[in-house]
Design a protein around this motif. Structure first.
Motif, short mmCIF file in Angstrom:
data_model
loop_
_atom_site.label_atom_id
_atom_site.label_comp_id
_atom_site.label_asym_id
_atom_site.label_seq_id
_atom_site.Cartn_x
_atom_site.Cartn_y
_atom_site.Cartn_z
N LEU A 127 0.83 -1.20 0.00
CA LEU A 127 0.00 0.00 0.00
C LEU A 127 0.87 1.26 0.00
O LEU A 127 0.55 2.25 -0.67
CB LEU A 127 -0.94 -0.01 1.21
CG LEU A 127 -2.02 -1.10 1.19
CD1 LEU A 127 -2.80 -1.10 2.50
CD2 LEU A 127 -2.97 -0.93 0.01
N ARG A 128 1.99 1.23 0.74
CA ARG A 128 2.89 2.40 0.73
C ARG A 128 3.49 2.59 -0.66
O ARG A 128 3.54 3.72 -1.17
CB ARG A 128 3.99 2.23 1.76
CG ARG A 128 5.00 3.36 1.73
CD ARG A 128 5.98 3.35 2.87
NE ARG A 128 7.05 4.32 2.67
CZ ARG A 128 7.98 4.62 3.57
NH1 ARG A 128 7.97 4.03 4.76
NH2 ARG A 128 8.92 5.50 3.30
N ALA A 129 3.94 1.50 -1.28
CA ALA A 129 4.53 1.60 -2.62
C ALA A 129 3.50 2.12 -3.63
O ALA A 129 3.83 2.95 -4.50
CB ALA A 129 5.05 0.23 -3.07
N ARG A 130 2.26 1.69 -3.49
CA ARG A 130 1.19 2.16 -4.38
C ARG A 130 0.97 3.66 -4.19
O ARG A 130 0.84 4.41 -5.17
CB ARG A 130 -0.10 1.39 -4.09
CG ARG A 130 -1.23 1.65 -5.09
CD ARG A 130 -2.52 0.95 -4.68
NE ARG A 130 -2.32 -0.47 -4.42
CZ ARG A 130 -3.26 -1.29 -3.92
NH1 ARG A 130 -4.47 -0.80 -3.62
NH2 ARG A 130 -3.01 -2.57 -3.72
N ALA A 131 0.94 4.10 -2.93
CA ALA A 131 0.72 5.52 -2.65
C ALA A 131 1.89 6.36 -3.18
O ALA A 131 1.68 7.43 -3.77
CB ALA A 131 0.56 5.73 -1.14
N GLU A 132 3.12 5.88 -2.98
CA GLU A 132 4.29 6.62 -3.48
C GLU A 132 4.25 6.73 -5.00
O GLU A 132 4.55 7.78 -5.57
CB GLU A 132 5.57 5.92 -3.04
CG GLU A 132 5.86 6.05 -1.55
CD GLU A 132 7.08 5.24 -1.12
OE1 GLU A 132 7.46 4.30 -1.85
OE2 GLU A 132 7.63 5.52 -0.05
N ARG A 133 3.85 5.63 -5.63
CA ARG A 133 3.82 5.60 -7.10
C ARG A 133 2.74 6.53 -7.65
O ARG A 133 2.98 7.29 -8.59
CB ARG A 133 3.58 4.16 -7.57
CG ARG A 133 3.65 3.95 -9.07
CD ARG A 133 3.52 2.49 -9.43
NE ARG A 133 2.25 1.90 -9.01
CZ ARG A 133 2.12 1.01 -8.02
NH1 ARG A 133 3.17 0.62 -7.32
NH2 ARG A 133 0.94 0.52 -7.69
N GLU A 134 1.56 6.49 -7.05
CA GLU A 134 0.44 7.26 -7.58
C GLU A 134 0.49 8.74 -7.19
O GLU A 134 0.00 9.59 -7.95
CB GLU A 134 -0.89 6.64 -7.13
CG GLU A 134 -1.13 5.25 -7.71
CD GLU A 134 -2.55 4.75 -7.48
OE1 GLU A 134 -3.44 5.60 -7.32
OE2 GLU A 134 -2.75 3.52 -7.49
#
Length: 496
Positions: A450-457
């Motif tokens: 979820l953190r990686a998704r948030a950083e990416r988006e």
């Protein structure tokens, strides 16, 4: 309110689904056990307060409940024998010494005498005399005889009929029982087979990271050679139990000032470090956390296991401290309990995959908090993560693939730097509480994803402090509910 309803309803539905599996017929083991928990309460050093006369009288009433529980447990285990639901022999053998430790010659030798030795000076002489007499009688005529009855039953009647198998799937309806445990504990729809495969992939990935550490410290040899080195070199062994506890206090004092870099919300409650009590240290995990009292009168407690110091290497300390203390269990649980606007079942309830996933995710924050500057401490973090990945393999192996205890011990030995004492204790744990151990890695993988998704988006809009608030502020959540919440949070950040 909608979130509260969703959480309450889904939890009750899972609970109802679990009623078909008779866990009450196997009510004790060496890892989770009312006799052990009650001893901690009665020692005067646990959750139960012993500050007022009423506190002391309350515990005497709880002794009656403990006696009733013990007698009912024996009745239930006899029913379990008749219906084919018994503990594995190896667990009975590990539970017996824990019970025997509470069977002493006189009340003054009992762990339960602790509150009497520390009667508050504010009590009148009459109150002190009355309570001393009452505790001596309760320990001699109720507490010790209850432990003796349970010990004699397990040793003489139960052990000969305990099963030689170790997997939950060996019990009636055991395959479905384990599949339910896995769904319930992870709050996902993962099957044991899927989790086994994830574990194998993660073990391989982490081994690759460990080889980079070997290169960094200039070690020549195989990964197995490195495992042997870090487990046997005297530089990694604490000189005393006191030094081990002091080492964890030092880590806490280094980490706490760094927390505002990553977090907007900090808990009001503090925590302290204690050694695991001698009566349970042989079978206890390397670390354990006990939450602070709601009224703020007692801090949280990080119990560090000091049994067999060679099995508690220095290189494991920073990761374990981050996991159990700040920003791990103490941090997350204290923030949850301090959210006075939440219903009590959300403030004081929890989900293993969330809380243990957060604990393991907290270990990954070490570089951002200024620890793991020593390559061996970073190896300790990898070893901790590796162990959680190994758990995915061996827990599912034990309870869904017919693995023996010996196969688990061999797999752990072949793939990690784990000491014999820890391998044996951990394997006993997986046998005792099927499915629980898979929650850690599954939870961590979800939070990290979820953190990686948030950083990416979000790109430049990503703020790690706000992300952590989004994860922590509503307390423990089922992983599917957490994922939906973070997706809404990402969308809101984009809109802002």
């Amino acid at each position: 309110d909608a979130l509260t309803y969703e959480i309450f309803k889904s939890a009750r539905e899972r609970e109802i689904e679990g009623f078909r599996f008779p866990g009450h017929l196997i009510p004790v083991n060496q890892f989770y056990s009312v006799p052990n928990s009650f001893a901690q309460l009665g020692s005067g050093n646990g959750l139960h307060p012993f500050k007022t006369v009423k506190d002391y009288e309350d515990f005497l009433k709880r002794v009656n409940g403990f006696v009733a529980w013990t007698d009912q447990a024996i009745v239930n285990m006899r029913e379990g024998i008749a219906k084919g639901y018994t503990l594995p022999k190896v667990l009975v053998e590990r539970t017996l010494p824990q019970l025997a430790a509470q069977i002493v010659e006189k009340p003054e030798d009992s762990l339960y005498w602790g509150p009497v030795k520390n009667l508050p000076a504010s009590f009148t002489a009459e109150e002190q005399a009355r309570l001393t007499t009452a505790y001596r009688a309760a320990i001699a005529t109720q507490v010790i005889p209850s432990y003796r009855r349970l010990h004699e039953f397990l040793q003489d009647e139960y052990l000969p009929k305990a099963r030689t198998s170790v997997g939950l799937d060996a019990l009636p309806d055991g395959k479905a029982w384990y599949e339910y445990n896995v769904r319930n504990i992870t709050t996902t729809d993962y099957t044991p087979a899927q989790i086994h495969a994830i574990g194998l992939r993660e073990v391989e990935r982490i081994h690759g990271e460990m080889r980079k550490v070997m290169q960094q410290v200039g070690f020549e040899g195989s990964l197995d050679d490195f495992f042997r080195f870090v487990n046997t070199d005297e530089r990694f062994v604490h000189p005393s139990r006191e030094a081990l506890v002091a080492g964890y206090v030092d880590i806490k004092e280094r980490v706490d000032p760094q927390l505002p870099k990553l977090f907007e919300i900090l808990p009001n409650a503090d925590y302290e470090v204690r050694a695991v009590e001698p009566f349970r240290e042989k079978s206890a995990a390397g670390g354990q956390y006990q939450a602070a009292s709601e009224d703020g009168s007692r801090p949280g407690i990080f119990y560090a296991n000091a049994y067999d110091l060679k099995a508690r290497p220095k290189w494991a300390m920073e990761a374990l401290s981050l996991h159990e203390g700040n920003p791990g269990h103490h941090f997350q649980i204290s923030i949850q309990r301090e959210q006075k606007n939440l219903p009590r079942f959300r403030r004081f309830g929890g989900y293993t995959a969330y809380s243990e996933g957060w604990g393991l995710y907290a270990e990954s924050l070490g570089p951002e908090l200024g620890v793991y500057t020593d390559p061996y401490q970073y190896f300790g973090r990898l070893e901790g993560e590796l162990f959680r990945a190994i758990r995915l393999v061996v827990d599912t192996g034990l309870h869904s693939k017919g693995w023996t205890r010996e196969q688990v011990l061999e797999y752990i030995d072949a793939n990690s730097a784990t000491s014999d004492a820890r391998r044996i204790a951990e394997t006993g744990r997986y046998i005792a509480i099927p499915g629980q151990a898979v929650a850690y890695k599954i939870g961590q993988l979800k939070i990290s994803e979820l953190r990686a998704r948030a950083e990416r988006e979000l790109g430049d809009r990503f703020d790690v402090r706000k992300f952590h608030t989004a994860v922590l502020a509503d307390g423990a959540l089922p992983l599917d509910v957490l994922e939906a919440k973070i997706e809404r949070w990402i969308a809101a950040q984009k809109g802002g």
